[in-house]
Design a protein around this motif. Structure first.
Motif, PDB file in Angstrom:
ATOM      1  N   THR A   1       6.162  -4.270  -9.152  1.00  0.00           N
ATOM      2  CA  THR A   1       5.601  -3.475 -10.252  1.00  0.00           C
ATOM      3  C   THR A   1       5.580  -2.173  -9.862  1.00  0.00           C
ATOM      4  O   THR A   1       4.639  -1.274 -10.344  1.00  0.00           O
ATOM      5  CB  THR A   1       4.227  -3.974 -10.510  1.00  0.00           C
ATOM      6  OG1 THR A   1       3.428  -4.290  -9.308  1.00  0.00           O
ATOM      7  CG2 THR A   1       3.995  -5.543 -11.174  1.00  0.00           C
TER       8      THR A   1
ATOM      9  N   PHE B   1      -2.012   2.405 -10.818  1.00  0.00           N
ATOM     10  CA  PHE B   1      -1.167   1.874 -12.093  1.00  0.00           C
ATOM     11  C   PHE B   1      -1.399   2.485 -13.220  1.00  0.00           C
ATOM     12  O   PHE B   1      -2.470   2.336 -14.147  1.00  0.00           O
ATOM     13  CB  PHE B   1      -1.670   0.483 -12.314  1.00  0.00           C
ATOM     14  CG  PHE B   1      -0.861  -0.748 -11.326  1.00  0.00           C
ATOM     15  CD1 PHE B   1       0.285  -1.153 -11.696  1.00  0.00           C
ATOM     16  CD2 PHE B   1      -1.482  -0.861 -10.143  1.00  0.00           C
ATOM     17  CE1 PHE B   1       1.098  -2.112 -10.664  1.00  0.00           C
ATOM     18  CE2 PHE B   1      -0.834  -1.740  -9.181  1.00  0.00           C
ATOM     19  CZ  PHE B   1       0.294  -2.375  -9.498  1.00  0.00           C
TER      20      PHE B   1
ATOM     21  N   ARG C   1      -7.007  -5.654  -1.052  1.00  0.00           N
ATOM     22  CA  ARG C   1      -5.564  -6.091  -0.764  1.00  0.00           C
ATOM     23  C   ARG C   1      -4.763  -5.157   0.131  1.00  0.00           C
ATOM     24  O   ARG C   1      -4.642  -3.989  -0.274  1.00  0.00           O
ATOM     25  CB  ARG C   1      -4.947  -6.131  -2.176  1.00  0.00           C
ATOM     26  CG  ARG C   1      -3.553  -6.561  -2.467  1.00  0.00           C
ATOM     27  CD  ARG C   1      -3.374  -6.802  -3.889  1.00  0.00           C
ATOM     28  NE  ARG C   1      -1.942  -7.197  -4.034  1.00  0.00           N
ATOM     29  CZ  ARG C   1      -0.882  -6.243  -3.838  1.00  0.00           C
ATOM     30  NH1 ARG C   1      -0.978  -5.309  -3.684  1.00  0.00           N
ATOM     31  NH2 ARG C   1       0.304  -7.052  -3.959  1.00  0.00           N
TER      32      ARG C   1
ATOM     33  N   PHE D   1       7.155  -1.390  -3.583  1.00  0.00           N
ATOM     34  CA  PHE D   1       6.606  -0.138  -3.332  1.00  0.00           C
ATOM     35  C   PHE D   1       6.780   0.350  -1.834  1.00  0.00           C
ATOM     36  O   PHE D   1       7.408   1.317  -1.809  1.00  0.00           O
ATOM     37  CB  PHE D   1       4.938  -0.176  -3.292  1.00  0.00           C
ATOM     38  CG  PHE D   1       4.466   0.220  -4.411  1.00  0.00           C
ATOM     39  CD1 PHE D   1       5.131   1.539  -5.266  1.00  0.00           C
ATOM     40  CD2 PHE D   1       3.260  -0.204  -4.858  1.00  0.00           C
ATOM     41  CE1 PHE D   1       4.526   1.904  -6.366  1.00  0.00           C
ATOM     42  CE2 PHE D   1       2.818   0.521  -6.031  1.00  0.00           C
ATOM     43  CZ  PHE D   1       3.044   1.415  -6.872  1.00  0.00           C
TER      44      PHE D   1
ATOM     45  N   ASN E   1      -3.633 -13.839  -9.650  1.00  0.00           N
ATOM     46  CA  ASN E   1      -3.842 -12.344  -9.608  1.00  0.00           C
ATOM     47  C   ASN E   1      -2.875 -11.521 -10.472  1.00  0.00           C
ATOM     48  O   ASN E   1      -1.373 -11.553 -10.354  1.00  0.00           O
ATOM     49  CB  ASN E   1      -3.249 -11.679  -8.002  1.00  0.00           C
ATOM     50  CG  ASN E   1      -3.381 -10.186  -7.992  1.00  0.00           C
ATOM     51  OD1 ASN E   1      -4.020  -9.409  -8.861  1.00  0.00           O
ATOM     52  ND2 ASN E   1      -2.934  -9.597  -7.022  1.00  0.00           N
TER      53      ASN E   1
ATOM     54  N   GLY F   1      -7.013  -2.254  -4.340  1.00  0.00           N
ATOM     55  CA  GLY F   1      -5.749  -2.227  -3.674  1.00  0.00           C
ATOM     56  C   GLY F   1      -5.097  -0.823  -3.722  1.00  0.00           C
ATOM     57  O   GLY F   1      -4.810  -0.393  -4.540  1.00  0.00           O
TER      58      GLY F   1
ATOM     59  N   ASP G   1     -10.433  -5.370 -11.175  1.00  0.00           N
ATOM     60  CA  ASP G   1      -9.685  -4.579 -10.265  1.00  0.00           C
ATOM     61  C   ASP G   1      -9.132  -3.345 -11.233  1.00  0.00           C
ATOM     62  O   ASP G   1      -8.678  -3.442 -11.976  1.00  0.00           O
ATOM     63  CB  ASP G   1      -8.502  -5.256  -9.870  1.00  0.00           C
ATOM     64  CG  ASP G   1      -7.645  -4.423  -9.079  1.00  0.00           C
ATOM     65  OD1 ASP G   1      -7.881  -3.147  -8.871  1.00  0.00           O
ATOM     66  OD2 ASP G   1      -6.878  -5.024  -8.243  1.00  0.00           O
TER      67      ASP G   1
ATOM     68  N   ASP H   1       0.699 -13.166  -7.526  1.00  0.00           N
ATOM     69  CA  ASP H   1       0.682 -12.004  -8.313  1.00  0.00           C
ATOM     70  C   ASP H   1       1.758 -12.395  -9.214  1.00  0.00           C
ATOM     71  O   ASP H   1       2.949 -12.057  -9.025  1.00  0.00           O
ATOM     72  CB  ASP H   1       0.936 -11.025  -7.113  1.00  0.00           C
ATOM     73  CG  ASP H   1       0.707  -9.810  -7.689  1.00  0.00           C
ATOM     74  OD1 ASP H   1       0.606  -9.569  -8.831  1.00  0.00           O
ATOM     75  OD2 ASP H   1       0.873  -8.723  -6.874  1.00  0.00           O
TER      76      ASP H   1
ATOM     77  N   MET I   1      -6.495  -7.008 -13.657  1.00  0.00           N
ATOM     78  CA  MET I   1      -6.292  -5.598 -13.144  1.00  0.00           C
ATOM     79  C   MET I   1      -6.100  -4.742 -14.398  1.00  0.00           C
ATOM     80  O   MET I   1      -5.526  -5.083 -15.369  1.00  0.00           O
ATOM     81  CB  MET I   1      -5.172  -5.584 -12.135  1.00  0.00           C
ATOM     82  CG  MET I   1      -5.052  -4.189 -11.341  1.00  0.00           C
ATOM     83  SD  MET I   1      -3.413  -4.013 -10.615  1.00  0.00           S
ATOM     84  CE  MET I   1      -2.700  -3.335 -11.901  1.00  0.00           C
TER      85      MET I   1
ATOM     86  N   LYS J   1      -0.063   3.202  -0.901  1.00  0.00           N
ATOM     87  CA  LYS J   1      -0.001   3.798  -2.133  1.00  0.00           C
ATOM     88  C   LYS J   1       0.504   5.154  -2.235  1.00  0.00           C
ATOM     89  O   LYS J   1      -0.142   5.831  -1.230  1.00  0.00           O
ATOM     90  CB  LYS J   1      -1.042   3.335  -3.476  1.00  0.00           C
ATOM     91  CG  LYS J   1      -0.842   1.764  -3.664  1.00  0.00           C
ATOM     92  CD  LYS J   1      -1.745   1.577  -4.889  1.00  0.00           C
ATOM     93  CE  LYS J   1      -1.284  -0.028  -5.144  1.00  0.00           C
ATOM     94  NZ  LYS J   1      -2.316  -0.604  -5.939  1.00  0.00           N
TER      95      LYS J   1
ATOM     96  N   VAL K   1      -1.721  -8.325 -12.527  1.00  0.00           N
ATOM     97  CA  VAL K   1      -1.785  -6.635 -12.951  1.00  0.00           C
ATOM     98  C   VAL K   1      -1.617  -6.472 -14.507  1.00  0.00           C
ATOM     99  O   VAL K   1      -2.171  -5.405 -14.765  1.00  0.00           O
ATOM    100  CB  VAL K   1      -0.699  -6.001 -11.982  1.00  0.00           C
ATOM    101  CG1 VAL K   1      -0.708  -6.036 -10.575  1.00  0.00           C
ATOM    102  CG2 VAL K   1       0.686  -6.366 -12.832  1.00  0.00           C
TER     103      VAL K   1
END
Ligand code: 7PJ
Length: 287
Positions: free
Chosen positions: A70, A198, A264, A31, A123, A225, A193, A104, A147, A229, A125
């Motif tokens: 991701t 997402f 996070r 990201f 972790n 998290g 989460d 992750d 998540m 973003k 997602v």
């Protein structure tokens, strides 16, 4: 559920105050910090270790390493690529630093290998929806972060749709949690989460953020998290992830205030200072 603490192998993560999870992206295309740890096309172990050492000095409680990008539209990664990125660094961290390491990943074989190499937390997602993931975590005995994500990274930001975003994300996580328990994962080891960014519009993200207390009410530690973003840039009307530091730190404090147990973040030092100030004031208020 009793006081929030997670059993991470030989260590315990005490969540009576918010824990800071430092993000270490082992991908060339993440990201906001894509490729920073690369020397040309190769992941640099020395750059990675320097970055981790700094995060620990700055106050990270957990180091989150991931070998799959991701970000919206990211290319898929093979299991072997993920293993090659994650395992050597995991081994180095475990041998050199006294910290908790979170991995992750959504891939069962990565979960198993990482467990064998000393990971403390998984972790995911994708909330353990891939084949073998539930069993891999159940057998590991490690805590797991579930998540929420609508669709897949490749398509999730195209047109997210919800009738009631909070109810749907809560229901999804309750459902995943039940599958975990049925697979033999201890309820006390489950972190929830909402999955900011997402498969969510800005409005979806903000509605969820204002409902963090409803996730906290589940009795599970909540991980938030939002660091760097896109939603932060959208709120500020700024371009580029380098303009997202202050917004990220502000949201981390607001998330902690709403009861988030794990934050996070990319910017550990700044987040830790902000949280320490918030904590100092909060503790003073309770005197
Ligand atoms: C999250 C994550 C998140 C959890 C990423 C990025 C994208 N894991 N992995 N929660 N985001 N649990 O760091 O911007 O929000 S990757």
């Amino acid at each position: 559920m009793s006081a929030l603490r997670l059993k991470c192998r030989d260590k315990v993560l005490d969540l009576s105050r918010p824990a800071i999870m430092g993000i270490v992206n082992l991908t060339p295309d993440s990201f906001s910090d894509g490729g920073q740890l690369y020397a040309g096309s190769r992941l640099s172990q020395s750059k990675t270790l320097v970055a981790i050492e700094k995060m620990l000095k700055d106050g990270a409680d957990i180091i989150d390493i991931g070998g799959e990008s991701t970000r919206p539209g990211a290319a898929e990664v093979s299991e072997q690529q993920e293993l090659d990125r994650v395992l050597p660094i995991l081994e180095l961290i475990v041998s050199r630093f006294d910290t908790l390491v979170s991995v992750d990943t959504s891939t069962a074989v990565v979960m198993r290998e990482a467990t064998a190499k000393g990971a403390h937390l998984i972790n995911d997602v994708r909330g353990l929806r891939r084949d073998g993931a539930l069993d891999a975590v159940a057998q590991s005995g490690l805590p797991v972060c579930l998540m929420h994500m609508q669709n897949q990274p490749q398509t999730m930001q195209i047109r997210p749709v919800y009738q009631d975003v909070v109810a749907e994300v809560l229901a999804f996580l309750a459902d995943r949690k039940q599958d975990c328990i049925d697979a033999g994962i201890a309820a006390e080891q489950i972190i929830l989460d909402p999955g900011f960014g997402f498969g969510k519009t800005l409005t979806n993200n903000l509605t969820l953020f204002n409902a963090i207390d409803q996730f906290v009410a589940s009795g599970h530690p909540v991980l938030v998290g939002v660091s760097r973003k896109a939603m932060i840039g959208q709120m500020l009307g700024t371009e580029g992830s380098s303009q997202r530091l202050i917004g990220s730190v502000t949201m981390a404090v607001l998330a902690a205030q709403r009861g988030a147990a794990i934050l996070r973040v990319h910017d550990v030092l700044e987040t830790k200072q902000a949280i320490d100030i918030w904590q100092a004031i909060t503790i003073k208020e309770q005197d």
